[in-house]
Write a protein that holds these residues in place. Structure first.
Motif, short mmCIF file in Angstrom:
data_model
loop_
_atom_site.label_atom_id
_atom_site.label_comp_id
_atom_site.label_asym_id
_atom_site.label_seq_id
_atom_site.Cartn_x
_atom_site.Cartn_y
_atom_site.Cartn_z
N LEU A 62 -10.56 35.56 -26.82
CA LEU A 62 -11.15 36.77 -26.25
C LEU A 62 -11.01 37.94 -27.21
O LEU A 62 -9.90 38.29 -27.62
CB LEU A 62 -10.49 37.11 -24.91
CG LEU A 62 -10.96 38.43 -24.26
CD1 LEU A 62 -12.45 38.37 -23.95
CD2 LEU A 62 -10.15 38.72 -23.00
N HIS A 63 -12.14 38.52 -27.55
CA HIS A 63 -12.17 39.82 -28.24
C HIS A 63 -12.48 40.84 -27.16
O HIS A 63 -13.63 40.93 -26.70
CB HIS A 63 -13.25 39.83 -29.33
CG HIS A 63 -13.33 41.13 -30.06
ND1 HIS A 63 -12.50 41.44 -31.13
CD2 HIS A 63 -14.12 42.22 -29.88
CE1 HIS A 63 -12.78 42.64 -31.57
NE2 HIS A 63 -13.76 43.14 -30.83
N PRO A 64 -11.48 41.59 -26.68
CA PRO A 64 -11.65 42.37 -25.45
C PRO A 64 -12.41 43.69 -25.62
O PRO A 64 -11.88 44.78 -25.40
CB PRO A 64 -10.20 42.59 -24.99
CG PRO A 64 -9.41 42.56 -26.25
CD PRO A 64 -10.10 41.59 -27.17
N ARG A 65 -13.66 43.57 -26.02
CA ARG A 65 -14.62 44.67 -26.00
C ARG A 65 -15.90 44.16 -25.35
O ARG A 65 -16.15 42.96 -25.31
CB ARG A 65 -14.95 45.16 -27.42
CG ARG A 65 -13.86 45.96 -28.11
CD ARG A 65 -14.39 46.52 -29.42
NE ARG A 65 -13.45 47.42 -30.07
CZ ARG A 65 -12.61 47.07 -31.04
NH1 ARG A 65 -12.60 45.82 -31.47
NH2 ARG A 65 -11.79 47.94 -31.58
N THR A 66 -16.73 45.07 -24.88
CA THR A 66 -18.02 44.67 -24.35
C THR A 66 -19.01 44.51 -25.49
O THR A 66 -18.72 44.87 -26.64
CB THR A 66 -18.56 45.70 -23.35
OG1 THR A 66 -18.83 46.92 -24.05
CG2 THR A 66 -17.56 45.95 -22.23
N ALA A 67 -20.20 44.02 -25.16
CA ALA A 67 -21.21 43.74 -26.19
C ALA A 67 -21.61 45.00 -26.95
O ALA A 67 -21.87 44.93 -28.16
CB ALA A 67 -22.44 43.11 -25.54
N PRO A 76 -5.29 27.26 -23.21
CA PRO A 76 -4.77 28.35 -24.05
C PRO A 76 -5.78 29.48 -24.23
O PRO A 76 -6.99 29.25 -24.31
CB PRO A 76 -4.47 27.66 -25.39
CG PRO A 76 -4.35 26.22 -25.06
CD PRO A 76 -5.28 25.97 -23.92
N VAL A 77 -5.26 30.70 -24.29
CA VAL A 77 -6.07 31.90 -24.55
C VAL A 77 -5.56 32.56 -25.82
O VAL A 77 -4.37 32.88 -25.93
CB VAL A 77 -6.02 32.88 -23.37
CG1 VAL A 77 -6.74 34.18 -23.73
CG2 VAL A 77 -6.64 32.26 -22.13
N THR A 78 -6.47 32.76 -26.76
CA THR A 78 -6.14 33.41 -28.03
C THR A 78 -6.63 34.85 -27.98
O THR A 78 -7.72 35.14 -27.49
CB THR A 78 -6.82 32.67 -29.20
OG1 THR A 78 -6.29 31.35 -29.28
CG2 THR A 78 -6.59 33.38 -30.52
N GLY A 79 -5.81 35.76 -28.50
CA GLY A 79 -6.18 37.18 -28.54
C GLY A 79 -6.68 37.57 -29.91
O GLY A 79 -6.19 37.10 -30.93
N ASN A 80 -7.66 38.48 -29.92
CA ASN A 80 -8.28 38.91 -31.17
C ASN A 80 -8.72 40.37 -31.06
O ASN A 80 -9.26 40.77 -30.04
CB ASN A 80 -9.47 38.01 -31.50
CG ASN A 80 -10.38 38.57 -32.58
OD1 ASN A 80 -11.53 38.90 -32.32
ND2 ASN A 80 -9.87 38.71 -33.78
#
Length: 378
Positions: A157-162, A185-189
């Motif tokens: 997940l890259h936690p920004r909107t489009a 698993p969840v990877t952060g980016n």
């Protein structure tokens, strides 16, 4: 993990990272599923999984489920660590075709495509995505659960909107929240600026993926692993010190119990007072020594960073000439140095100079001229 980045996550960068060490997985720059199936002239360069195929994940982009499944099947036959589907790219050239983050418009459409791809591959299947077209966390949870149900084994997940791109900070609180909702698993980016922050963010998710920082500092993965080892060693020393302190305190208490005489007790207290005064002086000397050691470490770190910068730009140009076609040289060099030059005091000036050069020989000449005029500057 190295993030998939257009014109950046290619073999020359992977060679640099592998040389420094510490990176567990490399994601390739996105490979067009339709172009790969059609046998495009440059697709084999994109699909070069060196230097460590067993650590390399192929990322595919496309809007047609059948072609994504076909390309995934072909790449899965090669030695690699897995297949990743791009559901996060928000570049207009990608989204106008219905690919990238546009997959997040419809959970049904995305789940159907993933089901088809899952049947085509045996290796790990993952997806990299954003929050979505808008900030709707319940929608994101439902979307990811649909992918999980169709056989996706990891989500990044890259936690920004489009639409946000880099205009606002990442919502990192979404990552551990999503992790709690899924079984995979969840990877952060996103927005990781140092090795220290990489370690801290890693406490919130199953893995950390970095992009721009890995280009700016290709040694960052190695540095993060070094920091972890140092912390483990320091913790072991703290535990050992605590045990020694406990034993010393027990010895002092036992000595006081044996001191029944008031006269001897007074003399003992006097001696202890002198020892305390002596101890304070020793503590001040120790603090001064610690400050000197820290200063030496700081200077040593600066020299090491200067050495790394000087060696890395030379090595990158060599690798670029060796592992990429001539048609890619200038675009890849400019993209790499756009971030790498941030290590320099006059980095923006150097970027402008580099962008004027038509070939690698000119880029090398600009670098040589820069360091001849700015000796000792990083």
């Amino acid at each position: 993990m190295l993030a998939p980045m257009a014109e950046l996550s290619h073999r020359p960068l992977r060679e640099l990272l592998e040389n420094f060490g510490g990176c567990d997985f490399f994601f390739t720059e996105m490979i067009s599923a339709s172009a790969f199936c059609a046998g495009g002239p440059f697709e084999e360069w994109y699909a070069d999984a060196g230097p460590k195929p067993e650590k390399t994940v192929y990322q595919l982009v496309g809007s047609e489920p059948e072609k994504l499944a076909a390309a995934a099947f072909l790449l899965d036959q090669r030695e690699c660590a897995g297949i990743d589907i791009n559901m996060g790219c928000s570049a207009p050239a990608i989204t106008r075709t219905g690919a990238g983050v546009r997959w997040m418009e419809s959970p049904d459409r995305a789940a159907s495509m993933i089901s088809l791809v899952r049947k085509s591959v045996k290796r790990r299947l993952s997806v990299k995505l954003r929050i979505g077209l808008k900030d709707d966390f319940p929608y994101l949870i439902n979307f990811c659960k649909r992918l999980e149900g169709e056989g996706v084994e990891m989500i990044t997940l890259h936690p920004r909107t489009a639409k946000e791109k880099f205009r606002r900070n990442c919502r990192w609180d979404y990552i551990p929240a999503l992790r709690r909702e899924l079984k995979i698993p969840v990877t952060g980016n996103g927005d990781i600026s140092s090795a220290e922050e990489m370690i801290r963010r890693g406490e919130q998710c199953d893995a950390v993926m970095i992009g721009r920082l890995a280009v700016r500092q290709p040694w960052v993965f190695a540095r993060a692993k070094e920091l972890v080892r140092e912390e483990v060693h320091a913790e072991a020393q703290r535990r050992g010190g605590a045990e020694v302190g406990k034993e010393k305190k027990e010895e002092e208490e036992e000595g006081e119990k044996r001191d029944f005489s008031g006269r001897f007790r007074a003399e003992a207290q006097g001696r202890r007072g002198a020892e305390v005064g002596k101890g304070k002086n020793e503590e001040e000397e120790e603090r001064e020594e610690e400050r000197e050691v820290e200063e030496e470490k700081r200077k040593g770190k600066e020299k090491e960073e200067e050495r790394l910068v000087l060696e890395t730009w030379v090595k990158f140009l060599e690798l670029l000439a060796c592992y990429q076609p001539a048609e890619f040289h200038i675009s890849r060099a400019r993209r790499f140095f756009h971030y790498f030059c941030d290590n320099l005091k006059w980095g923006n000036f150097l970027k402008n100079q580099l962008n004027r050069e038509p070939d690698l020989a000119g880029i090398e000449r600009v670098w040589m001229d820069y360091f001849s005029e700015h000796k000792g500057e990083v």
